[in-house]
Design an enzyme around this catalytic site. Structure first.
Site, PDB file in Angstrom:
ATOM      1  N   TYR A   1      24.851  10.239  23.693  1.00 38.85           N
ATOM      2  CA  TYR A   1      25.893   9.321  23.233  1.00 38.85           C
ATOM      3  C   TYR A   1      27.028  10.077  22.558  1.00 38.85           C
ATOM      4  CZ  TYR A   1      28.196   5.667  20.557  1.00 38.85           C
ATOM      5  OH  TYR A   1      29.125   4.819  20.023  1.00 38.85           O
TER       6      TYR A   1
ATOM      7  N   TRP B   1      31.744  10.299  21.922  1.00 31.78           N
ATOM      8  CA  TRP B   1      33.111  10.028  22.342  1.00 31.78           C
ATOM      9  C   TRP B   1      33.623  11.015  23.380  1.00 31.78           C
ATOM     10  CZ3 TRP B   1      37.674   7.099  21.145  1.00 31.78           C
ATOM     11  CH2 TRP B   1      37.386   5.878  20.543  1.00 31.78           C
TER      12      TRP B   1
END
Length: 834
Positions: free
Chosen positions: A170, A172
């Site tokens: 996980y 950005w």
């Protein structure tokens, strides 16, 4: 910029340096390129039609690229990036783009493939995982690195199956549709048989699970009523727990920054705005919004108090509730105390929220008499029982009866990636596919909620509730992180450190020596965005632009792109051709562009061939249909709920959910309610730890990105993360502005720098998330984090049995002036041997 509207004889027409859109009458004889005039093949024709073009070409001196904080031109001198300039179309350039050269040339770049010494010497059996984070590092060749990783993947797939490999990764990532590290990682893992994935995210873990039960869609990532409509029609804008003037500076893709312009337009028009938050946010101050400062974690109680006022003063809309919702009568009985004997009026709410009851009553009346847009933030759902505030805000908006009307209702992404930026008409870029698991075992693996990673690693075989089902944690033997930073994201960092010792091997692709990289076994140096080629959309909701992202400088040191890294591992596994499909970086980009070009053509927008587009160093701006500028969310549903039902079982807004009722969860009932949180100012822990934490997005970073840049000079206090303290709380503890402060509770302790300010209410402290983890003594779990990583203090439990979202925005703590030995901040230091 030339648009169809501007081209019809307007004197003094101004052109930007990059965009030449379809419809210019002066260029009628030149083939239509619907959004783009490239500077190469058509340069002579365009120069003759528009003499300004020649001068503008000469003014261009950079290489077009971009980041989460904006599109820009990189200024390069030789092989070194030395500066940037924003594109002329950006209505609100973000100063963070100035950090691009520092990202490329950061002192703590990972230069070579590295292996932790004890793991390299002892292997899986004797790798001494307890030394992760403090071991020496050994440089190896890329060939050796590819072999080591491939051997572990192959071994684990054979011995333990795909359920032993966690490759959710996980994070950005960096911008770019092709070089999506997480997707590329999962593509490789699927080809090897499969892997363990996650569900949900840290941003909206609770809301994205509850909202489909309430309105039939995830809602937090949906397009909002268009900004021009809001500006024209909203009379009252309530910003509940959000700070849009900060969070709108960045986007998942390249931002269009239209949302910032929207808020500025509201301010210019004089639209009344209210900010409900324990902190007097930058947005409230910038926009001149009224500040209602409730106690942290009490949003649900305040909303219920508003609902009571609407009911007893008959300010709600019974017709809307009857036509468009189900179950309101059960909520009404709860508010009026018919079952528990507790009337949840404004006084009840004010007592919980630490505010005046009259403020709640006045707000209810003002919301009812004005066309009101409720803009809910995500921070209020990153809490224990975080499902409730969003459910309650929808219920409140339904009571007002303005859902589906121009400028009214609610929206949960006005503060994120410019939700409400009108949608353009054109094509949409697709990226490389992760594919599907190649084994039956891989296809059967159930993902677990992302915020439960620590619990999963520490307790294999444990079963938890999740949204009406049961999830059993697998026994994770390998963790592979690419495009993320687990040691920033996860709550209760010290518990993560313990759980992180469980896997047999941890691999990280990363440009920098983050804490996640330092706690790995194998680290592979990845390029930054500016060292490779890619494509991306501009405007997450508008899909307004298509940007070429040109390689600005060569890969630094021995860094490789994630695509090349995974292709190299795939080759060792005999999967190179399956992974690459015989295409290199530029062939993949061409295929992505050509697919988008076909979509655009179907929408009657013509685009040039890929080679012409790429060589032009221009970007595309798609047209926005006029009707999209006045689009209203839920308008079709309001007009005819039978023909346009929501995705709920009833087709209506479900204030009472029979689906949730059947789950039987005590911590998430069938109607939205107030429940005391795990920790708060009235809990038993408050006697020892009386201060309530408020966290939020940093002003000068994107989460943990850019913490290792000179921007620190703007926000760090004594080279630490800042902590906002009310003067009353600071005085009681002998703390002055600029002091070093130890913030602590039973989970951990951090060193932060004091900012004494009245922009936070008394009894509350604010610390931004994103500071890199830097323990004073890595051998001692729970030692003082010298850089101020707030997740050393937050607790790690699920928001409820329904969503299992994270609770990263809440905890109780105490602070004291730091009087210990001088500690050097080493968060951004290169570890020994590297």
């Amino acid at each position: 910029m030339v648009t169809a509207e501007q081209s019809e004889g307007q004197p003094g027409m101004q052109l930007t340096r990059r965009r030449f859109l379809a419809g210019a009458s002066a260029l009628a004889a030149i083939p239509l390129l619907g959004g783009l005039w490239p500077r190469s093949a058509l340069a002579q024709a365009i120069s003759q039609a528009l003499p300004q073009f020649t001068a503008l070409r000469q003014a261009q001196k950079g290489i077009l690229t971009g980041a989460h904080w904006g599109a820009f031109e990189a200024i390069v001198n030789g092989d070194k990036m030395v500066g940037v300039q924003p594109i002329a179309d950006d209505p609100a350039p973000n100063e963070l783009i100035e950090m691009a050269p520092h990202q490329v040339h950061a002192p703590n770049r990972i230069k070579y493939p590295m292996v932790r010494k004890s793991w390299l010497e002892g292997g899986v059996a004797n790798g001494r995982p307890e030394l992760r984070g403090r071991d020496e590092w050994v440089r190896i060749s890329w060939d050796k690195a590819f072999s080591l990783v491939a051997e572990q993947i192959s071994r684990l797939q054979k011995e333990h199956g795909p359920q032993s490999i966690y490759a959710g990764s996980y994070g950005w990532k960096s911008v770019g549709m092709f070089h999506n590290a997480r997707t590329l990682l999962q593509r490789l893992m699927n080809l090897t048989g499969g892997f363990v994935n996650y569900s949900g995210d840290y941003s909206t873990g609770a809301a994205q699970v509850i909202m489909p039960h309430v309105v039939g869609s995830v809602e937090v990532y949906e397009q909002q009523t268009a900004w021009p409509n809001v500006i024209d029609n909203s009379q009252l804008v309530v910003m509940w727990g959000c700070n849009p003037m900060i969070t709108l500076k960045n986007s998942w893709n390249l931002p269009d920054h239209v949302g910032l312009s929207g808020f500025e337009a509201l301010k210019k028009k004089g639209t009344r705005m209210i900010s409900i938050d324990p902190v007097h946010t930058d947005s409230a101050r910038t926009l001149g919004a009224e500040w209602i400062h409730l106690r942290p974690y009490t949003d649900s109680a305040m909303i219920i108090g508003i609902a009571h006022t609407l009911l007893v003063e008959k300010l709600h809309n019974p017709d809307f509730l009857k036509t468009y919702t189900v179950g309101f009568e059960k909520f009404e009985q709860y508010v009026m105390g018919k079952e528990d004997g507790v009337v949840k009026d404004a006084a009840w709410a004010a007592d919980i929220c630490g505010m005046d009851a009259q403020t709640i009553k006045t707000l209810a009346r003002d919301m009812a008499k004005n066309r009101t847009m409720i803009m809910g933030g995500w921070g209020i759902q990153r809490q224990h029982h975080g499902e409730q505030p969003h459910w309650l805000l929808v219920t409140l908006a339904a009571m007002l009866g303005q859902i589906g009307l121009p400028g009214g209702g609610f929206g949960f992404s006005y503060h994120y990636s410019s939700g409400g930026s009108p949608t353009a008409r054109g094509g949409i870029l697709g990226g490389i596919s992760a594919g599907s698991p190649t084994t039956e075992a891989g296809r059967k693996i159930a993902p677990f909620p992302v915020a439960r990673i620590t619990d999963c690693l520490a307790n294999p075989g444990k079963t938890i509730d999740f949204n009406g089902s049961k999830v059993t944690y697998p026994d994770i033997k390998m963790v592979y992180v690419a495009g993320g930073n687990t040691f920033h994201q996860q709550q209760d960092t010290n518990s993560l450190v313990k759980a992180w010792q469980k896997p047999e091997v941890i691999v990280v692709n990363e440009p920098y020596w983050t804490a996640t990289a330092k706690y790995a076994d194998i680290v592979l140096p990845a390029t930054t965005t500016y060292e490779r080629n890619d494509l991306d959309m501009g405007g997450d909701y508008s899909q307004l632009y298509v940007f070429p992202m040109h390689q600005c400088v060569p890969p630094q040191h021995e860094a490789k792109s994630d695509f090349d890294i995974f292709a190299g591992i795939a080759a060792k596994l005999g999967l190179h051709d399956a992974f690459t499909e015989g295409k290199d970086e530029m062939l993949w980009l061409k295929s992505m562009y050509d697919d988008m070009k076909t979509q655009a053509r179907n929408g009657r927008v013509a685009l040039p061939p890929f080679d012409m587009f790429w060589s032009s160093n221009n970007y595309i701006r798609f047209p926005i249909p006029e009707e999209n500028k006045q689009w209203v969310r839920f308008a079709d549903f309001r007009e005819n709920p039978l023909l346009n039902p929501l995705g709920t079982p009833s087709g209506k807004i479900e204030i009472y959910s029979d689906t949730i009722a059947k789950m039987g969860y005590e911590d998430c009932k069938a109607i939205p309610t107030w429940m005391e949180p795990h920790e708060w100012y009235r809990g038993p822990e408050a006697e020892k730890y009386p201060l309530s934490l408020n966290t939020g997005h940093p002003i000068n970073r994107l989460h943990s990105q850019l913490d290792n840049t000179p921007l620190r000079e703007k926000y760090a206090v004594a080279d630490r993360e800042a902590i906002w303290i009310h003067p009353q709380d600071a005085k009681a503890r002998g703390i002055s502005d600029g002091d070093l402060v130890r913030a602590f509770n039973d989970r951990g302790q951090i060193l932060v720098g004091a900012v004494v300010t009245e922009n936070v209410r008394s009894g509350v402290v604010r610390i931004s998330e994103g500071a890199w983890f830097d323990p004073a003594d890595p051998a001692q779990i729970g030692s003082l984090c010298k850089n101020g990583n707030v997740n050393c203090l937050t607790f790690d439990i699920g928001s409820s049995s329904l969503a299992q979202g994270n609770c990263g925005h809440m905890t109780q703590l105490e602070i004291e002036k730091y009087t210990g030995p001088v500690l050097k901040n080493t968060a951004h230091a290169v570890p020994e041997g590297a």
